[in-house]
Design an enzyme around this catalytic site. Structure first.
Site, PDB file in Angstrom:
ATOM      1  N   ARG A 197      -3.715  -8.198  -3.353  1.00 20.96           N
ATOM      2  CA  ARG A 197      -4.822  -8.999  -3.898  1.00 20.96           C
ATOM      3  C   ARG A 197      -4.900  -8.840  -5.416  1.00 20.96           C
ATOM      4  O   ARG A 197      -5.174  -9.770  -6.142  1.00 20.96           O
ATOM      5  CB  ARG A 197      -6.141  -8.606  -3.247  1.00 20.96           C
ATOM      6  CG  ARG A 197      -6.407  -9.497  -2.031  1.00 20.96           C
ATOM      7  CD  ARG A 197      -7.692  -9.151  -1.398  1.00 20.96           C
ATOM      8  NE  ARG A 197      -7.648  -7.739  -1.009  1.00 20.96           N
ATOM      9  CZ  ARG A 197      -8.311  -7.228   0.015  1.00 20.96           C
ATOM     10  NH1 ARG A 197      -9.064  -7.995   0.733  1.00 20.96           N
ATOM     11  NH2 ARG A 197      -8.226  -5.951   0.325  1.00 20.96           N
ATOM     12  N   ARG A 214       1.259  -6.183  10.910  1.00 17.39           N
ATOM     13  CA  ARG A 214       0.585  -6.603  12.139  1.00 17.39           C
ATOM     14  C   ARG A 214       1.032  -8.006  12.511  1.00 17.39           C
ATOM     15  O   ARG A 214       1.173  -8.884  11.632  1.00 17.39           O
ATOM     16  CB  ARG A 214      -0.933  -6.609  11.941  1.00 17.39           C
ATOM     17  CG  ARG A 214      -1.555  -5.238  11.997  1.00 17.39           C
ATOM     18  CD  ARG A 214      -1.468  -4.632  13.411  1.00 17.39           C
ATOM     19  NE  ARG A 214      -2.127  -3.360  13.497  1.00 17.39           N
ATOM     20  CZ  ARG A 214      -1.516  -2.166  13.418  1.00 17.39           C
ATOM     21  NH1 ARG A 214      -0.221  -2.079  13.248  1.00 17.39           N
ATOM     22  NH2 ARG A 214      -2.211  -1.048  13.551  1.00 17.39           N
ATOM     23  N   ASP A 235       8.645  -5.733  14.219  1.00 15.51           N
ATOM     24  CA  ASP A 235       8.229  -4.565  15.003  1.00 15.51           C
ATOM     25  C   ASP A 235       6.870  -4.817  15.650  1.00 15.51           C
ATOM     26  O   ASP A 235       6.456  -4.049  16.508  1.00 15.51           O
ATOM     27  CB  ASP A 235       8.154  -3.329  14.087  1.00 15.51           C
ATOM     28  CG  ASP A 235       7.848  -2.047  14.866  1.00 15.51           C
ATOM     29  OD1 ASP A 235       8.417  -1.875  15.970  1.00 15.51           O
ATOM     30  OD2 ASP A 235       7.047  -1.220  14.390  1.00 15.51           O
ATOM     31  N   GLY A 294       0.855  -1.199   0.000  1.00 19.94           N
ATOM     32  CA  GLY A 294       0.000   0.000   0.000  1.00 19.94           C
ATOM     33  C   GLY A 294       0.879   1.233   0.000  1.00 19.94           C
ATOM     34  O   GLY A 294       2.014   1.207  -0.487  1.00 19.94           O
ATOM     35  N   ARG A 295       0.350   2.318   0.607  1.00 21.25           N
ATOM     36  CA  ARG A 295       1.105   3.576   0.567  1.00 21.25           C
ATOM     37  C   ARG A 295       2.424   3.465   1.315  1.00 21.25           C
ATOM     38  O   ARG A 295       3.445   3.975   0.877  1.00 21.25           O
ATOM     39  CB  ARG A 295       0.253   4.712   1.135  1.00 21.25           C
ATOM     40  CG  ARG A 295      -0.794   5.165   0.137  1.00 21.25           C
ATOM     41  CD  ARG A 295      -1.770   6.118   0.749  1.00 21.25           C
ATOM     42  NE  ARG A 295      -2.679   5.427   1.658  1.00 21.25           N
ATOM     43  CZ  ARG A 295      -3.825   5.925   2.087  1.00 21.25           C
ATOM     44  NH1 ARG A 295      -4.195   7.114   1.715  1.00 21.25           N
ATOM     45  NH2 ARG A 295      -4.604   5.248   2.894  1.00 21.25           N
ATOM     46  N   ILE A 296       2.422   2.761   2.459  1.00 21.33           N
ATOM     47  CA  ILE A 296       3.679   2.619   3.206  1.00 21.33           C
ATOM     48  C   ILE A 296       4.625   1.703   2.432  1.00 21.33           C
ATOM     49  O   ILE A 296       5.823   1.964   2.322  1.00 21.33           O
ATOM     50  CB  ILE A 296       3.428   2.073   4.632  1.00 21.33           C
ATOM     51  CG1 ILE A 296       2.556   3.057   5.412  1.00 21.33           C
ATOM     52  CG2 ILE A 296       4.748   1.836   5.354  1.00 21.33           C
ATOM     53  CD1 ILE A 296       2.112   2.573   6.796  1.00 21.33           C
ATOM     54  N   GLU A 318       0.611  -8.094  21.657  1.00 20.84           N
ATOM     55  CA  GLU A 318       1.466  -7.055  22.250  1.00 20.84           C
ATOM     56  C   GLU A 318       0.942  -6.618  23.618  1.00 20.84           C
ATOM     57  O   GLU A 318      -0.274  -6.564  23.804  1.00 20.84           O
ATOM     58  CB  GLU A 318       1.520  -5.847  21.301  1.00 20.84           C
ATOM     59  CG  GLU A 318       2.196  -6.205  19.999  1.00 20.84           C
ATOM     60  CD  GLU A 318       2.143  -5.099  18.953  1.00 20.84           C
ATOM     61  OE1 GLU A 318       1.707  -3.969  19.270  1.00 20.84           O
ATOM     62  OE2 GLU A 318       2.538  -5.369  17.819  1.00 20.84           O
ATOM     63  N   HIS A 345       7.114  -2.283  18.635  1.00 25.80           N
ATOM     64  CA  HIS A 345       6.087  -1.590  17.828  1.00 25.80           C
ATOM     65  C   HIS A 345       6.348  -0.074  17.805  1.00 25.80           C
ATOM     66  O   HIS A 345       5.548   0.717  18.314  1.00 25.80           O
ATOM     67  CB  HIS A 345       4.679  -1.889  18.367  1.00 25.80           C
ATOM     68  CG  HIS A 345       3.602  -1.603  17.348  1.00 25.80           C
ATOM     69  ND1 HIS A 345       2.392  -2.230  17.336  1.00 25.80           N
ATOM     70  CD2 HIS A 345       3.550  -0.729  16.296  1.00 25.80           C
ATOM     71  CE1 HIS A 345       1.640  -1.770  16.339  1.00 25.80           C
ATOM     72  NE2 HIS A 345       2.339  -0.855  15.685  1.00 25.80           N
TER      73      HIS A 345
HETATM   74  C1  DGY Z   1      -0.405   1.991  12.948  1.00 27.63           C
HETATM   75  O1  DGY Z   1      -0.654   3.188  12.933  1.00 27.63           O
HETATM   76  O2  DGY Z   1      -1.225   1.153  12.630  1.00 27.63           O
HETATM   77  C2  DGY Z   1       0.961   1.595  13.324  1.00 27.63           C
HETATM   78  O3  DGY Z   1       1.096   0.242  13.470  1.00 27.63           O
HETATM   79  C3  DGY Z   1       1.397   2.310  14.579  1.00 27.63           C
HETATM   80  O4  DGY Z   1       2.788   2.196  14.642  1.00 27.63           O
END
Ligand code: DGY
Length: 313
Positions: A176, A232, A256, A154-156, A261, A279
């Site tokens: 997908r 995640r 991360d 995605g964007r990240i 968590e 995280h």
């Molecule tokens: C989010 O914003 O979903 C990130 O995981 C926070 O670090």
């Protein structure tokens, strides 16, 4: 002067933002209460409180007992903590904080790529334990011409890819469906893993991606492969990851995020071919401040009957 609207704050997601929310709204701090006190507070707020602010990945289920709930303003982009079955059935609106954290998360992804391929954490320990004089530190893996496979681009993911290109990495990805990107597309995670030297997971979590990274995928990545997760934790079968590291089905991993968590499985903690972060993907002062501002802006929009700035559809 009309009374300040009431907002229930679920967790202490960003002290600076909590302080601003306290100044602007009539707030209640749910996280400070015992479970009985939480239920009591919810009873008292029935009909008087429509708004919640919470970390997007950590939403206390007790909030759904608030019948007057109309908006959940989330701090964070990944909204896997939200119970969408409930919000959809009751028309509760949900907002998140996209984009403002892209750079921070992409930076931490690259930090994990470098930390794992060059064994940075163990190298630091090697110096501190005064082992340097006894012999050279083992070689790392170079990045140029290796393939970085992004699961969930995605964007990240796109920010990660543009940074990775400057290290000479080739980019491949799985979504997908293919996007208009100049990178190799794989329609299955297994095929992407097989084609990758480094497999980087950016999946958003939730039931749809639970344990998407499993023993078979890790085996496909292979004994020289590196696995990184900044999406995640629920997307990864952590027991399978620990076993893959143990049996050297993969070379190393960097995480991360975790399924439960802040609890990290003991079998991961005890390995030294894994880098573990708490995280902190979006945890820069700049990103967290911008995320907090969006939480406030979405609440302001809601209370002034304007469209939410970043509503999750
Ligand atoms: C989010 O914003 O979903 C990130 O995981 C926070 O670090």
């Amino acid at each position: 002067m009309s009374p300040r609207p009431t907002v229930l704050l679920v967790n202490d997601f960003h002290p600076e933002t909590i302080q601003k929310l306290d100044e602007k709204f009539q707030t209640h701090h749910l996280w400070k209460l015992s479970s009985d006190e939480k239920k009591q507070l919810i009873r008292e707020l029935q009909g008087k409180c429509e708004a919640i602010a919470t970390a997007s990945w950590m939403v206390d289920e007790v909030i759904y007992e608030l019948d007057s709930l109309k908006i959940i303003s989330c701090f964070g982009v990944g909204v896997d903590g939200v119970n969408f079955k409930v919000t959809r059935s009751r028309n509760i609106r949900v907002s998140n904080t996209p984009d403002v954290l892209n750079d921070a998360v992409a930076d931490i992804a690259i930090a994990l790529v470098l930390a794992t391929t060059r064994n940075i954490v163990n190298a630091d320990r090697f110096v501190r334990e005064k082992k340097w004089s006894q012999g050279p530190f083992p070689f790392g893996m170079g990045l140029a011409d290796k393939t970085l496979g992004i699961v969930g681009c995605g964007r990240i993911g796109e920010e990660i890819a543009s940074r990775a290109l400057t290290f000479g990495l080739k980019i491949a990805y799985h979504n997908r469906s293919p996007k208009d990107l100049p990178y190799s597309y794989y329609s299955s995670i297994a095929d992407l893993a097989e084609a990758s030297d480094i497999l980087l997971c950016m999946l958003p979590g939730g039931e749809g991606t639970r344990n998407a990274i499993n023993a078979d995928i890790l085996k496909k990545l292979g004994p020289a492969g590196i696995f990184i997760n900044v999406g995640r934790g629920s997307s990864v079968d952590e027991a399978a990851l620990a076993a893959a590291l143990q049996k050297q089905h993969i070379f190393a991993a960097g995480l991360d995020v975790y399924a439960d968590e802040p609890n990290v499985p003991e079998e991961l903690l005890e390995k030294d071919n894994i880098v573990l972060l708490p995280h902190i993907g979006s945890a820069t002062a700049e990103a967290r401040r911008a995320m907090g501002q969006l939480v406030i802006d979405n609440l302001d929009a809601y209370f002034s009957d304007k469209p939410l700035i970043t509503e999750v559809s």
